[in-house]
Design a protein around this motif. Structure first.
Motif, PDB file in Angstrom:
ATOM      1  N   LEU A  86       0.876  -1.171   0.000  1.00 15.75           N
ATOM      2  CA  LEU A  86       0.000   0.000   0.000  1.00 15.75           C
ATOM      3  C   LEU A  86       0.915   1.223   0.000  1.00 15.75           C
ATOM      4  O   LEU A  86       1.615   1.467   0.991  1.00 15.75           O
ATOM      5  N   ASP A  87       0.938   1.929  -1.125  1.00 17.22           N
ATOM      6  CA  ASP A  87       1.923   2.994  -1.327  1.00 17.22           C
ATOM      7  C   ASP A  87       3.321   2.490  -0.991  1.00 17.22           C
ATOM      8  O   ASP A  87       4.117   3.162  -0.328  1.00 17.22           O
ATOM      9  N   ARG A 101       4.242   0.169   1.011  1.00 13.49           N
ATOM     10  CA  ARG A 101       4.442  -0.385   2.346  1.00 13.49           C
ATOM     11  C   ARG A 101       3.689  -1.716   2.478  1.00 13.49           C
ATOM     12  O   ARG A 101       2.563  -1.852   2.034  1.00 13.49           O
ATOM     13  N   LYS A 131      -4.721   5.990  -3.005  1.00 10.11           N
ATOM     14  CA  LYS A 131      -3.453   5.297  -2.761  1.00 10.11           C
ATOM     15  C   LYS A 131      -3.164   4.302  -3.895  1.00 10.11           C
ATOM     16  O   LYS A 131      -4.004   4.015  -4.731  1.00 10.11           O
ATOM     17  N   ALA A 132      -1.935   3.792  -3.845  1.00 15.53           N
ATOM     18  CA  ALA A 132      -1.523   2.795  -4.837  1.00 15.53           C
ATOM     19  C   ALA A 132      -1.416   1.434  -4.150  1.00 15.53           C
ATOM     20  O   ALA A 132      -0.791   1.311  -3.093  1.00 15.53           O
TER      21      ALA A 132
END
Lengths: 87, 157, 782
Positions: free
Chosen positions: B55-56, B58, B73-74
């Motif tokens: 997630l972003d 992380r 978010k990515a």
């Protein structure tokens, strides 16, 4: 004549005898022959005409796949043991 | 039924819109709404790592993140690790080392190991074991997984 | 490390697995990944109490919730009556199986399924469960095997009397079964003994711990046919069980085995499949049910906790002369623990002239137990292999020398009667003895160094950790143990069609849990003389492949591999006929060697497999090879393990420093996956030994039903697991294969107990050997 090893819990029917040498070309016939000598054996090993559920017959070290039809030779050694199921 | 929330996020590099209930986890959204079933549910409470995603960048357990939380978010899932050019070195090394048996934990391990190598490109065996302690595998005894990750690191992934 | 090689081209190599890319990219479809239009989600209502009568159930409020489409109870399954059926791997009491899917009148454990809901979403189904009103009449419960055997214990079943090979006992009891094995005369045998050790052991209930929860999706079509997609170790046993539980013919059911995320024996019995089918019948829509992790712990089939008493005696020369064992296994809610194999394995590593074994299968208010990797054998080996270690200590004999001296070998008569064929028990002990691990210093802990780990050192752990500069220093120890597992044969089918490009498409019936489709494909490739990669294997569903028994009993590489070999022979015969046709000769004039067909009367006439494949359509059409086998020749597996541990005397925590597993594998088809089976089995054994257990409170409720609290080993808990593959070819298989998957879980608990003893001087007699239990032993010694 094959040599059948009487399971310890059946020896109440065989007067303590541990093995019996009986005639028969397959396991069913061997059990019939045992029944003649030790009445009650058949009903305990194969109630309802087939091997008791959970019981396997071992002929010459191999798990019999044909149940009562498993052939036994004149010098065969036959055991009745709990069936093995793996994980 | 609860009202659904409209979420925009970048999933494996692609901008996407989806609707989800407030109570749906990111794992549920990925699997049930976006049909990205590579992330697996093993425990649904953050203990096994089979649902690991980035997630972003992380590493997270997607079962512990709400779908609605990824707005803007990515997200990178196991489906986003290989490229048109081929498998990621970690994926290749997992195959070469026979680092999977049933394969259910494999997506989580690969995502987690990717996060490790991005943070620490040359980890020691101890560091790999520590980083992957949040990923349970019941088939392999971890031996070949650790070797695969170390080998991928040597390759300079 | 592999200790023998042969002239094989494919066998013994390490090709990439055929399904590998799908599994490292997340594309492989497991049971829970099934999606389809209109899919409903099912959830199960479970008993909150461990024992009680079901007085009433009212689902009307649940059905009023918008989005809830159906509720089912046991009334939606057929009442099978008290009937026993052979359903794949073993006999099953259908009344018990049905009650375990949806309780009938009574609940026997916390977590037992009582009702199920189908709704448009899983969350909604969960909400609906809370609206089902169930009235229970609680009954006293019993969760410990020995308590359950006492007179006056709460009885789980009104109709259960002890089965003793047909001898009527007449008395209601929780003891479902008594078994017995006798060899020689134990009383006389013990009289010859110079050393006799008798100990009692307890082991906790443990779970297989597969990472993928159970799941099933069912579609009951308008034409009365049912399709089930699920994660199972055996599609055909699912079909048979579902047919019985729903009362419909086999032919109306198709089971599609999806990829499976681990099983280890726990995914053979059905739990969800008939329930999903019943919900689908009621709604006319496909229904998917998945378990959560707590359900998996509380309501699937863990493996039994047990009580085992072992007495063994050896003469002054270290020869085993007599052994006696009593085993009591917790079957869980319904009869059927793996007691038989446990009792048959307990002394199987040794040649002992006088043996007496009694075993008891006992029902308790815990989930109905299932098989778990060498079912029954690990509990048993923990007991017997610890007693063997103590015998060695008293006799001052190296424990591996003891195993070499007393180990079972070809011709040894087992305690249960039959005689062993060629086996590799002694070879595993010899190989372990020669391994560098066995003589390596245990350092770096200066005072704990043992250059040659003989048992003279054992007792001096009495100091309970060394005082160095006032600090207690962890102690190290080394332990060994052996183990045996029978392995199974059973029925397998395969068919293989030759493609025009010289590849072969293989369909086989064994669900692939650990890379087996590759090891099966490799045997087909070897038999045809083509590359492993030229075989494209697939696992068939119940409509596309012949009957195949479950993936279990370490049988797949052996038996389904054999089916693939036979399918290869069938292809070869047909290929020879085609070549003969092309060359205008009799088939006897064509030789098939190493993937090439050769005309015996004209050496210039040769065709490779690929060249002939291109000509099949012009010479009569495609060639399909097929085989269905039920092979004899099963080869038992033996293993001997060596482990080094470090124990913290302040906390009792045991750390595994080094582990070496030596195993007779027959012939390793794909050595990487054989090593993987050994490593995985060892680590499950380590978890069983050191951490894992079902912890019950006074209310009969498991208090640790999560992966956080049921502590399985993580990567951080372990060293690399060294493997040594000893290859004593099984003469009963075309390629010498023995099953390899199960036996590696058998030795670890005993090996670790023996290592802990060497480190601390205390004998562990209970599993798991968690820090608290180790500390209790240490404190008791002080």
């Amino acid at each position: 004549m094959a040599r059948v090893w009487i399971p310890p819990l059946l020896r109440d029917l065989t007067g303590g005898r541990e093995t019996a040498t009986v005639p028969g070309a397959n396991v069913g016939e061997l059990i019939e022959a045992l029944e003649q000598q030790f009445p009650g054996v058949r009903g305990r090993l194969c109630p309802g005409g087939a091997l008791r559920p959970g019981l396997a017959v071992i002929v010459d070290g191999q798990v019999g796949r044909l149940g009562l039809l498993e052939t036994a030779g004149p010098d065969s050694e036959v055991h009745f043991l709990p069936a093995i199921a793996g994980g | 039924m609860p009202k659904k929330i409209h979420v925009q996020a970048v999933i494996n590099g692609q901008p996407m819109d989806f609707l989800c209930e407030p109570r749906q986890s990111l794992l549920e959204v990925l699997r049930d709404e976006l049909r990205l079933t590579g992330s697996k549910e093993g425990c649904n409470n953050g203990n096994c790592g089979a649902c690991n995603v980035l997630l972003d960048g992380r590493l997270v357990n997607s079962c512990l993140v709400f779908g609605a939380e990824v707005q803007g978010k990515a997200v990178t899932t196991i489906e986003g690790i290989a490229t048109a050019q081929g498998l990621h070195p970690l994926q290749q090394k997992f195959l070469e080392h026979a680092a999977l048996q049933c394969g259910i934990c494999t997506p989580g391990f690969i995502v987690a190991a990717k996060a490790l190598l991005e943070k620490n490109p040359k980890p020691s065996e101890e560091q790999v074991r520590h980083w992957l302690a949040g990923n349970l595998c019941r088939c392999t005894g971890y031996d070949k997984i650790i070797r695969a990750v170390l080998d991928a690191a040597r390759l300079g992934s | 490390m592999t200790t023998s090689t042969t002239g094989y081209k494919v066998i013994g190599t390490r090709p990439l697995r055929h399904d590998g890319v799908d599994k490292v990219t997340g594309r492989a479809l497991y049971g829970a990944d099934v999606q389809m239009a209109g899919l409903l989600h099912g959830r199960i209502l479970r008993s909150p109490i461990p024992h009680g009568l079901l007085r009433s159930l009212d689902a009307s409020k649940a059905l009023e919730l918008p989005g809830v489409e159906a509720v089912v109870t046991c009334a939606d399954l057929t009442d099978p009556g008290d009937r026993i059926a052979e359903l794949g791997e073993g006999a099953v009491n259908l009344k018990h199986l049905s009650s375990n899917c949806l309780a009938r009148g009574k609940v026997h454990y916390k977590g037992q399924a009582v009702a199920a809901v189908a709704a448009v979403s899983a969350h909604l189904a969960e909400e609906a469960l809370k609206l089902i009103a169930v009235e229970y009449e609680g009954l006293p419960h019993v969760t410990d095997v020995r308590a359950a055997m006492q007179d006056g214990a709460p009885l789980l079943h009104d109709d259960l009397v002890t089965e003793s090979l047909g001898k009527p006992t007449g008395k209601r009891s929780n003891i479902a079964k008594h078994i017995q094995f006798k060899k020689g005369d134990v009383a006389q045998g013990f009289q010859q003994a110079a050393v006799v050790i008798e100990r009692e052991f307890h082991t906790a209930t443990v779970h297989q711990g597969y990472i993928e929860p159970h799941n099933a999706t069912a579609l009951w079509n308008a034409d009365g046919t049912v399709t089930i997609w699920c994660s199972t170790q055996g599609a055909f046993t699912v079909r048979a069980q579902v047919a019985e539980l729903l009362g419909i013919p086999l032919s109306r059911i198709k089971v599609v085995p999806m990829e499976i995320g681990g099983g280890f024996g726990g995914k053979i019995r059905v739990y969800l499949e008939p329930v999903a089918a019943a919900l689908s019948k009621k709604t006319g829509k496909p229904v998917k049910i998945t378990m959560n992790r707590a359900d998996v712990f509380e309501a699937t089939g863990p493996t039994p906790g047990s009580y085992i008493k072992v007495k063994m005696g050896a003469d002054k020369d270290g020869k085993l002369v007599a052994a006696r064992a009593t085993l009591a296994y917790e079957a869980g809610a319904f009869p059927g623990s793996p007691l038989g194999p446990g009792a048959m394995c307990i002394f199987a590593c040794y040649d002992i002239p006088n043996v007496h074994i009694d075993g008891y299968d006992v029902v308790v208010n815990k989930p109905a137990t299932s098989a778990y990797r060498a079912p029954g054998a690990t509990n048993a080996a923990f007991a017997s292999e610890t007693v063997v270690d103590e015998l060695c200590e008293h006799l001052k004999i190296d424990p591996l020398d003891f195993r070499i001296q007393n180990g079972a070998r070809e011709g040894t008569r087992r305690a249960d009667g039959p005689v062993f064929p060629r086996i590799g028990m002694v070879e595993t002990a010899q190989t372990a003895k020669q391994h560098a691990h066995y003589t390596a210093p245990l350092g770096p802990n200066p005072k704990a160094q043992i250059s040659n780990p003989k048992f003279e050192k054992a007792g001096d752990g009495a100091n309970l950790g060394f005082e160095i500069s006032g600090l207690r220093v962890p102690r190290r120890g080394r332990g060994v143990a052996s183990g045996f597992w029978f392995n199974c044969g059973l029925k397998s089918s395969a068919s293989a069609s030759v493609n025009a490009d010289g590849t072969v498409s293989l369909v086989e019936g064994s669900t692939d849990i650990g890379g087996s489709r590759t090891s099966i494909a490799m045997q087909l490739a070897e038999s045809l003389g083509i590359r492993a990669d030229d075989v494209r294997p697939a696992v068939g569903d119940t409509d596309t492949v012949g009957y195949t028994d479950v993936t279990g009993g370490s049988r797949v590489t052996f038996a389904t591999g054999w089916a693939a070999y036979e399918a290869g022979q069938d292809i070869k015969r047909q290929m020879i006929a085609r070549a003969a046709l092309l060359w205008g000769v009799q088939p006897e004039a064509v030789a098939y060697e190493d993937g090439t067909l050769r005309c015996l009367s004209d050496d210039k006439k040769r065709l490779t497999f690929k060249e002939l494949s291109e000509k099949l359509h012009a010479t009569g059409g495609t060639i399909v090879g097929r085989a269905s086998v039920d092979p004899p020749g099963v080869g038992g597996g033996f293993a001997t393990h060596v482990v080094d541990v470090e124990v913290d005397p302040e906390t009792g925590k045991v750390t595994v420093l080094r582990y070496t597993a030596v195993q007779d594998v027959g012939k390793a088809i794909h050595p990487s996956y054989v090593e993987g089976q050994m490593q995985g089995g060892v680590v499950q054994g380590i978890g069983w030994a050191l951490n894992e257990e079902y912890i019950y409170n006074e209310q009969g409720v498991m208090t640790n039903a999560s992966f956080l609290d049921y502590r399985m080993p993580t990567a951080l808990d372990l060293p690399m697991i060294d493997t040594v593959l000893v290859e004593v070819a099984n003469p009963g298989h075309p390629y010498g294969v023995r099953g390899v998957g199960e036996v590696p879980i058998v030795p670890p608990p005993a090996a670790l107990a023996n290592a802990i003893y060497q480190a601390l001087g205390v004998r562990m007699d209970e599993l798991p050997m968690s820090p608290g239990r180790v500390m209790a032993k240490l404190l008791a010694k002080q």
